[in-house]
Design an enzyme around this catalytic site. Sequence first.
Site, PDB file in Angstrom:
ATOM      1  N   CYS A 121       0.839  -1.204   0.000  1.00 36.44           N
ATOM      2  CA  CYS A 121       0.000   0.000   0.000  1.00 36.44           C
ATOM      3  C   CYS A 121       0.878   1.259   0.000  1.00 36.44           C
ATOM      4  CB  CYS A 121      -0.920  -0.022   1.206  1.00 36.44           C
ATOM      5  SG  CYS A 121      -2.025   1.374   1.254  1.00 36.44           S
TER       6      CYS A 121
ATOM      7  N   CYS B 148       4.612   2.307 -37.854  1.00 40.03           N
ATOM      8  CA  CYS B 148       3.522   2.458 -38.830  1.00 40.03           C
ATOM      9  C   CYS B 148       2.422   1.448 -38.563  1.00 40.03           C
ATOM     10  CB  CYS B 148       4.052   2.320 -40.251  1.00 40.03           C
ATOM     11  SG  CYS B 148       4.929   0.772 -40.556  1.00 40.03           S
TER      12      CYS B 148
ATOM     13  N   CYS C 183      -5.852  -0.695 -47.213  1.00 41.74           N
ATOM     14  CA  CYS C 183      -5.489   0.682 -46.819  1.00 41.74           C
ATOM     15  C   CYS C 183      -6.639   1.649 -47.097  1.00 41.74           C
ATOM     16  CB  CYS C 183      -4.247   1.113 -47.601  1.00 41.74           C
ATOM     17  SG  CYS C 183      -3.765   2.822 -47.302  1.00 41.74           S
TER      18      CYS C 183
ATOM     19  N   CYS D 113       0.383   6.367 -41.137  1.00 40.79           N
ATOM     20  CA  CYS D 113       1.671   5.670 -41.171  1.00 40.79           C
ATOM     21  C   CYS D 113       2.734   6.568 -41.794  1.00 40.79           C
ATOM     22  CB  CYS D 113       1.550   4.351 -41.937  1.00 40.79           C
ATOM     23  SG  CYS D 113       0.962   4.539 -43.635  1.00 40.79           S
TER      24      CYS D 113
ATOM     25  N   THR E  93      -0.427  -1.197  -6.025  1.00 43.66           N
ATOM     26  CA  THR E  93      -0.633   0.001  -6.847  1.00 43.66           C
ATOM     27  C   THR E  93       0.617   0.872  -6.915  1.00 43.66           C
ATOM     28  OG1 THR E  93      -1.516   1.087  -4.908  1.00 43.66           O
ATOM     29  CG2 THR E  93      -3.100   0.101  -6.407  1.00 43.66           C
TER      30      THR E  93
ATOM     31  N   CYS F   6      -1.552   2.349 -37.605  1.00 47.14           N
ATOM     32  CA  CYS F   6      -2.558   2.019 -38.635  1.00 47.14           C
ATOM     33  C   CYS F   6      -3.874   1.617 -37.977  1.00 47.14           C
ATOM     34  CB  CYS F   6      -2.056   0.879 -39.522  1.00 47.14           C
ATOM     35  SG  CYS F   6      -3.271   0.395 -40.766  1.00 47.14           S
TER      36      CYS F   6
END
Lengths: 445, 466
Positions: A135, A393, A345, A351, A201, A397
């Site tokens: 904690c 890329c 595409c 991209c 956490t 996409c």
Amino acid sequence: MADLKTNFCGIRSPNPFWLASAPPSNSGYQVQKAFEQGWGGAVWKTIGAPVLNVSNRYATIDYKGTKIIGLNNVELISDRPVEVNLKEMKEVKRNFPNHAVIASIMVESTKEAWQEIIKRTEDTGIDGFELNFGCPHGMSERGMGSAMGQVPDYTCMVTEWAVSVATKPVIVKLTPNITDITLPARAAVKGGAPALSLINTLNSIMGVDLNTFDIKPSVGGKGSHGGYAGPAVKPIALHMLSAIALDEEVRKRTVPISGIGGIETWQDAVEFMLLGATSVQICTAVMHYGFRIIEDLIDGMSNWMDERGFKTIEDFIGKSLPKVSSFGDLDLGFQSVARIDHNKCIQCNLCFIACNDAAHQCIDLTTMKLNGNPMERPLPVVRENDCVGCALCSAVCPVPDCITMVEVESNRPHTTWNQLISEKPEVLAWDAMNEYRKKANFHIH
Amino acid sequence: MKPEKTTRQQADESSIEGRFKELNLPFNDREALLESNRCLYCYDAPCIVACPTHIDIPTFIRKISSGNVKGSAKTILESNLLGATCSRVCPVQELCEGACVLNEDHKPINIGRLQRHAMDFADKNKLNFFQRGNPNGLRVAIVGAGPAGLSCAGELAKLGFEVICFEKRPLSGGLDTYGIVVFREPVEISLKEVQMIEELGVDMRNGVEIGKDLLLSDLVEDYDAVLISIGLGKVPNLSIAGEDKEGVFDGLEFIEQTKVKDLKTIKCGSKVVVIGGGNTAIDCATIARRLGAPDVTIVYRRSQFEMPAYEFECEFALKEGVRIQFLTNPVEVEGKDKVEKLKCARVELGPPDLSGRRTPRVIADSLFDIPCDMVIKAIGQEKPYDLLSELKKFGVQEQNGYIVVDPKTNGTSNPKIFAAGDCIRHKGEALTVVAVQDGKIAAASIAKMLLPSKTNGKKTQPPGTR
């Protein structure tokens, strides 16, 4: 139908899905309701030292209209008296003898206090303990929680105290607010912990209100750092899980690990188990949607196991661990390049701009003709010779499977960095490195 | 039970005012946020190209998603001063939304409603983004304060020109004010745009008709440049017998009444026939229905494939209970004193004509009557021949009733005279957004001509050179 039965260090549960020690496991009412809906186990919200809570306790981070990709809290351990919690644990265990009930505990750092609460709690018939060394707020300032977990010696010492009196398995829950997770893991194992769980956490401030300048969450105009959880922390948890699952000293003792951190779906759970978790613990997803998510957790994992031919969870636990390596052992001869499926595409050209502004400038916008139809807008085309295979890329996409990373022959030796510098230590200087690159066909774009 | 969420609100059928309220619902903040987050923020986005005014759509949408709705509104207005009208009346399916790359993937971004969201925000918060430029001592006269004239006036005022708009009607805004059905765009939206242009220092002179109250020669003499943006005229005659009978109306005048008159005072028949196949015909028909006509028929001489009205407009008319009678040619308006019936002939389609549409041919002995008490003509607009012949004296050429301009500059054959809007639209569609761009082009050319060294500002670059 796949068998999801779980045996975690002798703690048995009908499935590997446990409620994490957190607000959803605060009371007997909640834990029983969760079990009725199918949860396999519950780590009771931490009991121990007396506390007082504040409000507001939670703040969340939303992303592009999606709620709660992360949640932080400044809530403390159970603010209900220990005896009330113990009475309810006993009742739940009586009503659900085949489900796992684990008591999370945290008291001040004296041997007497730890051993006393363990003895008191064992009388309820619970299946095991989880020591809350994680904690990061409120309790840590009082020398508990992560104040324990961040000092391996303390972790070892308190674990020893607990293990020496407990007759039920003791799980040590680790804090991620530390540079090297293997150090407290080793300390816990050294102290005799038969099992580990992680992550607790992360320290966090969730945001700042631009009108009031209050931080989030705000308690009457002031806030404090709190514990960050939810989907956004999953990658951190997966790394820490794999780090301790692969650690030699932890492996030696065959210590099972309960995986925690951002699990929301069965797919998340499978990932944790592939990286070595024997059970998984869930909190934020329940806080967002309620206990009912268990139906899909079980159903999705079972279907996946059936498709894969896994009969029990043991069949796949840890299956990805051999895939975890270190940078120095990766194959420098492996080469992938981006390939764009121009039939898929949609010409958003994300991209192109990502590659051009943020990567290696190897995508061109080119006018092409496909299927005889003149395209009015240019299409992104990869210059494969210049593509370093960074995969940016393909990450940006928006169309599934439109840009794939394809392995190509690199004409480079399949060596690793570690092999290279042991064989040719001279490459650590730029001159020799340049020469080696030329010889070994490392084309730098 | 809550009604299902739709983009259109159900008209309040209990009152005529209710039936003429704006039909399309605005996005609420949450809807706008979710929709804006769906935008991919394409690089070199096709929606920008498809917008005739080249609004930077991905940027204005991104600003909505980041909570910068003020900046979003400015981005829109920088390219299109009439962004509020365009967000309501643009045929977005044919323009920006039609070009959205997500058409291929699943469904396009609702760009029109997002634009309206930003425009409504600017209106609600009374935001002003532009100021009149430092006076440059140059004066431009604009004839006709429709969207082309307003756009040109606004852009020139931003550059410091003294701009005087001469508008023959009592209100400015052209067809935005007088011609767009109110349940598409309330008249206040257009008038607020006029006000915005006036606040840029444009001198709006309403009730002044060139050729009557003022001579074109005065303008050419007194001003450094003149823009002709007079639009087109009334609906022409059908050239059939009986069309002068009581009960035969000009479609544009019919629409106009609903914009500027008390709706309760407008006379409408109970059996209405609208002649024409364009969007104006649809507007007349749906207005007639909403005014209470139980029986409304559109008569069009070709088939639905040749119909110039947008498909979504046709669908709207059908949903409103309008009947569309294709392949029907009006032959004579009959009735004692007033319209009683429209005599029509059936039509078949022959080979394509020059416009590519199949030529209608009347079928022999196919006459039939459509009983009606009102006939509305919506078959296009007359050309402004009076002014065209005036312009001719200044060397301005016309072709088929349209002013001939160089599309790059919107300059006419007279270097001082420019033209924009429907009066130059000899091909292509007469849209508000196209008129706005015409005005921008003309403004840029006027500035370039008169301020050769100063006008390298981004906003006045000739459009099309993004």
